[in-house]
Design a protein around this motif. Sequence first.
Motif, PDB file in Angstrom:
ATOM      1  N   ALA A   1      -3.384 -31.079   2.476  1.00 34.09           N
ATOM      2  CA  ALA A   1      -2.220 -31.655   2.835  1.00 34.09           C
ATOM      3  C   ALA A   1      -1.909 -33.033   1.937  1.00 34.09           C
ATOM      4  O   ALA A   1      -0.515 -33.087   1.660  1.00 34.09           O
ATOM      5  CB  ALA A   1      -2.369 -31.952   4.327  1.00 34.09           C
ATOM      6  N   ARG A   2      -2.887 -33.802   1.857  1.00 34.90           N
ATOM      7  CA  ARG A   2      -2.445 -34.925   0.892  1.00 34.90           C
ATOM      8  C   ARG A   2      -2.036 -34.525  -0.528  1.00 34.90           C
ATOM      9  O   ARG A   2      -1.059 -35.225  -1.170  1.00 34.90           O
ATOM     10  CB  ARG A   2      -3.936 -36.003   0.573  1.00 34.90           C
ATOM     11  CG  ARG A   2      -4.101 -36.622   1.794  1.00 34.90           C
ATOM     12  CD  ARG A   2      -5.327 -37.429   1.811  1.00 34.90           C
ATOM     13  NE  ARG A   2      -6.225 -37.053   1.316  1.00 34.90           N
ATOM     14  CZ  ARG A   2      -7.519 -36.888   2.026  1.00 34.90           C
ATOM     15  NH1 ARG A   2      -7.404 -36.853   3.341  1.00 34.90           N
ATOM     16  NH2 ARG A   2      -8.546 -36.280   1.655  1.00 34.90           N
TER      17      ARG A   2
ATOM     18  N   ASP B   1      -7.238 -31.518   5.080  1.00 29.29           N
ATOM     19  CA  ASP B   1      -6.718 -32.893   5.052  1.00 29.29           C
ATOM     20  C   ASP B   1      -6.302 -33.308   3.564  1.00 29.29           C
ATOM     21  O   ASP B   1      -5.315 -33.600   3.237  1.00 29.29           O
ATOM     22  CB  ASP B   1      -7.465 -34.077   5.621  1.00 29.29           C
ATOM     23  CG  ASP B   1      -7.362 -33.934   7.300  1.00 29.29           C
ATOM     24  OD1 ASP B   1      -6.408 -33.464   7.756  1.00 29.29           O
ATOM     25  OD2 ASP B   1      -8.263 -34.629   7.703  1.00 29.29           O
TER      26      ASP B   1
ATOM     27  N   GLU C   1     -12.274 -27.127   6.404  1.00 34.82           N
ATOM     28  CA  GLU C   1     -12.622 -28.482   6.413  1.00 34.82           C
ATOM     29  C   GLU C   1     -11.861 -29.468   5.152  1.00 34.82           C
ATOM     30  O   GLU C   1     -11.778 -30.632   5.176  1.00 34.82           O
ATOM     31  CB  GLU C   1     -14.181 -28.669   5.831  1.00 34.82           C
ATOM     32  CG  GLU C   1     -15.211 -28.297   7.037  1.00 34.82           C
ATOM     33  CD  GLU C   1     -15.547 -26.933   7.190  1.00 34.82           C
ATOM     34  OE1 GLU C   1     -15.891 -26.443   8.168  1.00 34.82           O
ATOM     35  OE2 GLU C   1     -14.802 -26.232   6.372  1.00 34.82           O
ATOM     36  N   ASP C   2     -11.114 -28.386   4.346  1.00 29.89           N
ATOM     37  CA  ASP C   2     -10.239 -29.146   3.247  1.00 29.89           C
ATOM     38  C   ASP C   2      -8.930 -29.215   3.719  1.00 29.89           C
ATOM     39  O   ASP C   2      -8.093 -29.787   2.945  1.00 29.89           O
ATOM     40  CB  ASP C   2     -10.468 -28.082   2.171  1.00 29.89           C
ATOM     41  CG  ASP C   2     -11.649 -27.889   1.485  1.00 29.89           C
ATOM     42  OD1 ASP C   2     -12.465 -28.763   1.381  1.00 29.89           O
ATOM     43  OD2 ASP C   2     -12.142 -26.782   1.299  1.00 29.89           O
TER      44      ASP C   2
ATOM     45  N   ALA D   1       1.239 -31.033   5.785  1.00 29.82           N
ATOM     46  CA  ALA D   1       0.298 -30.307   6.716  1.00 29.82           C
ATOM     47  C   ALA D   1       0.474 -29.002   7.166  1.00 29.82           C
ATOM     48  O   ALA D   1      -0.451 -28.006   7.185  1.00 29.82           O
ATOM     49  CB  ALA D   1      -0.064 -31.181   7.642  1.00 29.82           C
TER      50      ALA D   1
ATOM     51  N   LEU E   1       4.500 -35.730   5.495  1.00 33.23           N
ATOM     52  CA  LEU E   1       3.153 -35.428   5.766  1.00 33.23           C
ATOM     53  C   LEU E   1       2.935 -34.335   6.720  1.00 33.23           C
ATOM     54  O   LEU E   1       2.136 -33.276   6.316  1.00 33.23           O
ATOM     55  CB  LEU E   1       2.644 -36.632   6.396  1.00 33.23           C
ATOM     56  CG  LEU E   1       1.124 -36.547   6.874  1.00 33.23           C
ATOM     57  CD1 LEU E   1       0.245 -36.191   5.595  1.00 33.23           C
ATOM     58  CD2 LEU E   1       0.592 -37.865   7.271  1.00 33.23           C
TER      59      LEU E   1
ATOM     60  N   SER F   1      -1.826 -25.659   6.213  1.00 34.39           N
ATOM     61  CA  SER F   1      -2.543 -24.867   7.481  1.00 34.39           C
ATOM     62  C   SER F   1      -2.212 -23.605   7.345  1.00 34.39           C
ATOM     63  O   SER F   1      -2.783 -22.532   7.436  1.00 34.39           O
ATOM     64  CB  SER F   1      -2.038 -25.107   8.704  1.00 34.39           C
ATOM     65  OG  SER F   1      -2.432 -24.690   9.962  1.00 34.39           O
TER      66      SER F   1
END
Length: 293
Positions: free
Chosen positions: A170-171, A167, A164-165, A185, A181, A189
Motif C-alpha cells: 500500500a505504501r 502495508d 503480511e506485505d 490499500a 492511502l 488488497s
Amino acid sequence: MNALQGIVKRSQLTKQELDDIKVLEDICSNYENITLKLNWSMLRDNKRDSENHIFYYENNVLVGFLGLYYFGRDEIEASGMVHPEYRRRGIYKQLVQTAKEECSSRSISCLILICPGNSASGHAFCKNVGSDYSFTEYYMERNDNTLMDIPAVSGLGIRQAMKEDLDAIARLNQNGFDMALEDAANFASSSLLKGDTLIAELNGTAIGKLNLRDTDNHAFIYGFVVAKEFRGKGYGRNILMNAVVYSQEKMNRLHQSLEVAATNDRALGLYKSCGFVEKSKIDYYELKKGVHF
C-alpha cells in the motif's frame, strides 16, 4: 424464452457470452485493423460480484459491449465496441450512460474510456459522448524468449508477496502512483487476492513491487513501482529483468508485455533497455462526476 434486446448487465460471464464477445471483437478489430484492449483475464474472472459487463443486443445478437475494470482507485476504466453495421444508432451512448450510472451507484467519481490510438471510430465515439482527452500510453512487448543475463546486485531480489506485505505494498502504491492511502490499500488488497504481486527487497526492505498477470500467451506486467528514494540507482532495471525471468521460469510465459505513459521518457528508456518494443498506442478519455454525470 424472450429474446435478448437492448441493455443487459452481467457480473459473471458464461462461456457463450465470452464466445459472443470474442466474435464481436474479431469483427470490430478486422473492420478497422485495430487491437482492442478488453482485458480478457479480467473478463474471465468470475470472482467479481459487481456488474462489470454491459451488453447491447438486437434480437439475441450481441452488437455492443462495454467492459468495466476497477483497479482499487476512485475510477473505473471502460473498453468496448459496437458492431460496424449497428453504429450511429446511439448504442455506444447507451452503453456509456449505463456505465456512468454504475459509477454513481458505487460512488466512483471518474469513468475512463479506453480507445485504440488508430481507431477513428473510437475517437469519434469518445468525443460524441462528451469525454475529455486525458493521456496516452504505449503498449509494449518483449518477444525475446532467451533467458536474460542479470547482473547480480548484492541484497536485491524479488519474491511472491504475502498477506503480511499488505502495508508495504500500500505504501509503495501511494508512493509511486500518487494515490490516496485508502485507494492504495484497496489496490494492494485486491492484487494480493489475485496472487499476482511480486515484492522487490533490498537487504530485507521492500523497495519496489509489480504485478504479473497471466494471459493467454504472455505475462502482462503492471503496477510497477520503485520507491522514490531508491530510483536512479539501477534497481528498477534489475527488478524488471528479474520479473521477466520469473515469468519465464515460474509461469512458463516466454513473452511479456506492459503499458507505459507516452510522456514517461525515463520508463520508456528502461523498458527498451530490457528488450521491450512499442507495438501500439492507447488513448484515454475522462468522464468526471459533477461535470459529465
